[in-house]
Enzyme design. Structure first.
Site, PDB file in Angstrom:
ATOM      1  N   TYR A 141       0.811  -1.217   0.000  1.00 41.70           N
ATOM      2  CA  TYR A 141       0.000   0.000   0.000  1.00 41.70           C
ATOM      3  C   TYR A 141       0.849   1.273   0.000  1.00 41.70           C
ATOM      4  O   TYR A 141       0.387   2.346  -0.379  1.00 41.70           O
ATOM      5  CB  TYR A 141      -0.952   0.029   1.206  1.00 41.70           C
ATOM      6  CG  TYR A 141      -2.024  -1.049   1.187  1.00 41.70           C
ATOM      7  CD1 TYR A 141      -2.072  -2.001   0.168  1.00 41.70           C
ATOM      8  CD2 TYR A 141      -2.987  -1.124   2.171  1.00 41.70           C
ATOM      9  CE1 TYR A 141      -3.035  -2.990   0.150  1.00 41.70           C
ATOM     10  CE2 TYR A 141      -3.957  -2.108   2.166  1.00 41.70           C
ATOM     11  CZ  TYR A 141      -3.968  -3.045   1.151  1.00 41.70           C
ATOM     12  OH  TYR A 141      -4.930  -4.034   1.135  1.00 41.70           O
ATOM     13  N   LYS A 191       3.265 -15.696   2.991  1.00 40.26           N
ATOM     14  CA  LYS A 191       3.162 -16.497   1.770  1.00 40.26           C
ATOM     15  C   LYS A 191       4.602 -16.856   1.387  1.00 40.26           C
ATOM     16  O   LYS A 191       5.098 -16.541   0.303  1.00 40.26           O
ATOM     17  CB  LYS A 191       2.454 -15.655   0.686  1.00 40.26           C
ATOM     18  CG  LYS A 191       2.089 -16.388  -0.582  1.00 40.26           C
ATOM     19  CD  LYS A 191       0.957 -17.363  -0.408  1.00 40.26           C
ATOM     20  CE  LYS A 191       0.716 -18.126  -1.707  1.00 40.26           C
ATOM     21  NZ  LYS A 191      -0.154 -19.303  -1.547  1.00 40.26           N
ATOM     22  N   ASP A 223      -3.297 -18.193   2.474  1.00 39.79           N
ATOM     23  CA  ASP A 223      -4.462 -18.847   1.875  1.00 39.79           C
ATOM     24  C   ASP A 223      -5.068 -19.863   2.840  1.00 39.79           C
ATOM     25  O   ASP A 223      -6.286 -19.952   3.005  1.00 39.79           O
ATOM     26  CB  ASP A 223      -4.124 -19.477   0.510  1.00 39.79           C
ATOM     27  CG  ASP A 223      -2.748 -20.121   0.471  1.00 39.79           C
ATOM     28  OD1 ASP A 223      -2.004 -20.033   1.454  1.00 39.79           O
ATOM     29  OD2 ASP A 223      -2.414 -20.732  -0.568  1.00 39.79           O
ATOM     30  N   ASP A 247      -5.280  -6.528   6.036  1.00 36.43           N
ATOM     31  CA  ASP A 247      -6.468  -5.789   5.592  1.00 36.43           C
ATOM     32  C   ASP A 247      -7.570  -6.779   5.213  1.00 36.43           C
ATOM     33  O   ASP A 247      -8.718  -6.693   5.666  1.00 36.43           O
ATOM     34  CB  ASP A 247      -6.069  -4.939   4.369  1.00 36.43           C
ATOM     35  CG  ASP A 247      -7.144  -3.956   3.975  1.00 36.43           C
ATOM     36  OD1 ASP A 247      -8.129  -3.811   4.717  1.00 36.43           O
ATOM     37  OD2 ASP A 247      -6.996  -3.336   2.902  1.00 36.43           O
ATOM     38  N   ASP A 251     -11.093  -8.000   7.637  1.00 31.58           N
ATOM     39  CA  ASP A 251     -12.482  -7.822   7.196  1.00 31.58           C
ATOM     40  C   ASP A 251     -13.197  -9.169   7.184  1.00 31.58           C
ATOM     41  O   ASP A 251     -14.370  -9.279   7.537  1.00 31.58           O
ATOM     42  CB  ASP A 251     -12.536  -7.196   5.795  1.00 31.58           C
ATOM     43  CG  ASP A 251     -12.783  -5.691   5.886  1.00 31.58           C
ATOM     44  OD1 ASP A 251     -12.316  -5.087   6.872  1.00 31.58           O
ATOM     45  OD2 ASP A 251     -13.444  -5.129   4.985  1.00 31.58           O
TER      46      ASP A 251
END
Ligand code: NAD
Length: 357
Positions: A141, A191, A223, A247, A251
């Site tokens: 980001y 990851k 994942d 992020d 959520d």
């Protein structure tokens, strides 16, 4: 005297923040604590008045305060503004960066009275009490990004993902410190089978873990973590991860608690920490007194716990919310048959009453 900057912002941000302040005042009365609240403009509300979403006065107020209670920024009215003037990028993102708030904490608790409120089976969500620790000022980001026109007429885009050892270490230490005060387990999410940044993340997390012999560390691919969060969320205590993974996972985890209106967050790292509900300005329900104020009220409890170490006072707020939910009162987002519907202010009245009994 504890100085709190109150930045209500836009839409339901302003509505719920006013309720959180009422609750903090009630706690102050009960425990004889003196809180001083000073309001500042932020987001679209600030842009309309001053031409900028983060006025200099607001930033000065934040620097001069012991903690910040934030509402929400943004809404359709400001969507067509250039990025730096938009309430989100120019308001809350700039504020986080300015204050050096690199650690975002999002506790996900399932209140027993709301076990039926999630779309997941009650048996899956019952008793969930986990904490997501998300890196907030690095990664994709904030990396260099650009577009390039190619000779064949197509467009190339680049987003870069950068982390340094020290950026990883400081956020992982936050997770271990917190896990030491909870159930003593850290799950570091990455990851590492694909990304170099994740391989470094894993090395640093492992090295930091050696300093915390009483906290167990497991590594999990993002994942798999996404799947485990809805399959068996009870296995987690503290999850720590980089900005974008955090992020998305946080959520997703909000579904466990039944409504976005139940999720609080704390952003720590600099001298002054910031507390805000996980939700946005909800333009669809703004001005209708329908917003659930609990996420903001719980953010107030986090503020007391993390910024002022007022643990008993924070617990008093959480118990009051538990009691009111157990009594069957619900705002519209959580309403089910047989429960008592209340609006934003009525829900707060009940919580305040419970604090003052
Ligand atoms: P949102 O979180 O505002 O709303 C999503 C949905 O959840 C809506 O249906 C809304 O009614 C509902 N909801 C949210 N909070 C609720 C509450 N307390 N009680 C009951 N229902 C609630 O997300 P969005 O609609 O994607 O975004 C709206 C605006 O908020 C956008 O401008 C967005 O950029 C901004 N936003 C700001 C922040 C922030 O300030 N930190 C965070 C997210 C979104």
């Amino acid at each position: 005297m504890y100085k709190i900057a109150v930045l209500p912002g836009d839409g339901i941000g302003a509505e719920v923040t006013a309720q959180a302040v009422r609750v903090l005042k009630a706690v102050g009365r009960r425990f004889k604590r003196e809180f001083e609240f000073t309001e500042g403009l932020v987001g679209g509300a600030a842009y309309d008045t001053t031409g900028t979403p983060l006025p200099k006065e607001t930033l000065e107020l934040c620097h001069a305060s012991d903690a910040i209670l934030f509402g929400a920024a943004g809404g359709p009215k400001w969507d067509s503004l250039p990025a730096q003037l938009r309430p989100e990028a120019g308001g809350i993102l700039s504020l986080r960066k300015e204050l050096g708030l690199f650690a975002n904490l999002r506790p996900v608790m399932v209140f027993a009275a709301l076990e039926n409120a999630s779309t997941l089976k009650p048996g899956v969500v019952a008793g969930v009490d986990l904490l997501i620790v998300r890196e907030l000022t690095g990664g994709l980001y904030f990396g260099k990004k650009y577009r390039e026109d190619l000779p064949d007429g197509s467009i190339k885009v680049v987003d870069t993902l950068e982390y340094t050892t020290s950026e990883i270490e400081r956020i992982v230490r936050v997770a271990f410190d917190l896990a030491g005060k909870r159930k003593g387990k850290v799950t570091s999410v990455d990851k590492a089978n694909v990304l170099e940044s994740s391989r470094l993340w894993r090395e640093v997390a492992t090295a930091v873990g050696r300093d915390y012999p009483d906290v167990s560390l497991e590594h999990m691919y993002v994942d798999n973590c996404a799947m485990q969060l809805i399959k068996n969320p009870g296995q987690f205590d503290v999850l720590v991860t980089e900005n974008m993974f955090g992020d998305i996972l946080s959520d997703q985890a909000s579904v466990l608690s039944g409504s976005l209106g139940m999720l609080a967050s704390a952003s720590l790292g600099g001298r002054t920490a910031l507390y805000e509900p996980a939700h946005g300005s909800a333009p669809d329900i703004a001005g209708k007194k329908q917003a659930n104020p609990i996420a903001s009220i719980l953010s107030g409890a986090l503020l007391l716990r993390f910024s002022f170490n007022l643990v008993e006072e924070a617990g008093c707020i959480e118990r009051a919310i538990t009691d009111v939910l157990n009594q069957g009162y619900r705002t519209a987002d959580l309403l089910e048959q047989g429960k008592n519907a209340v609006n934003t202010v009525e829900m707060t009245d009940l919580i305040v009453k419970q604090i003052l009994v």
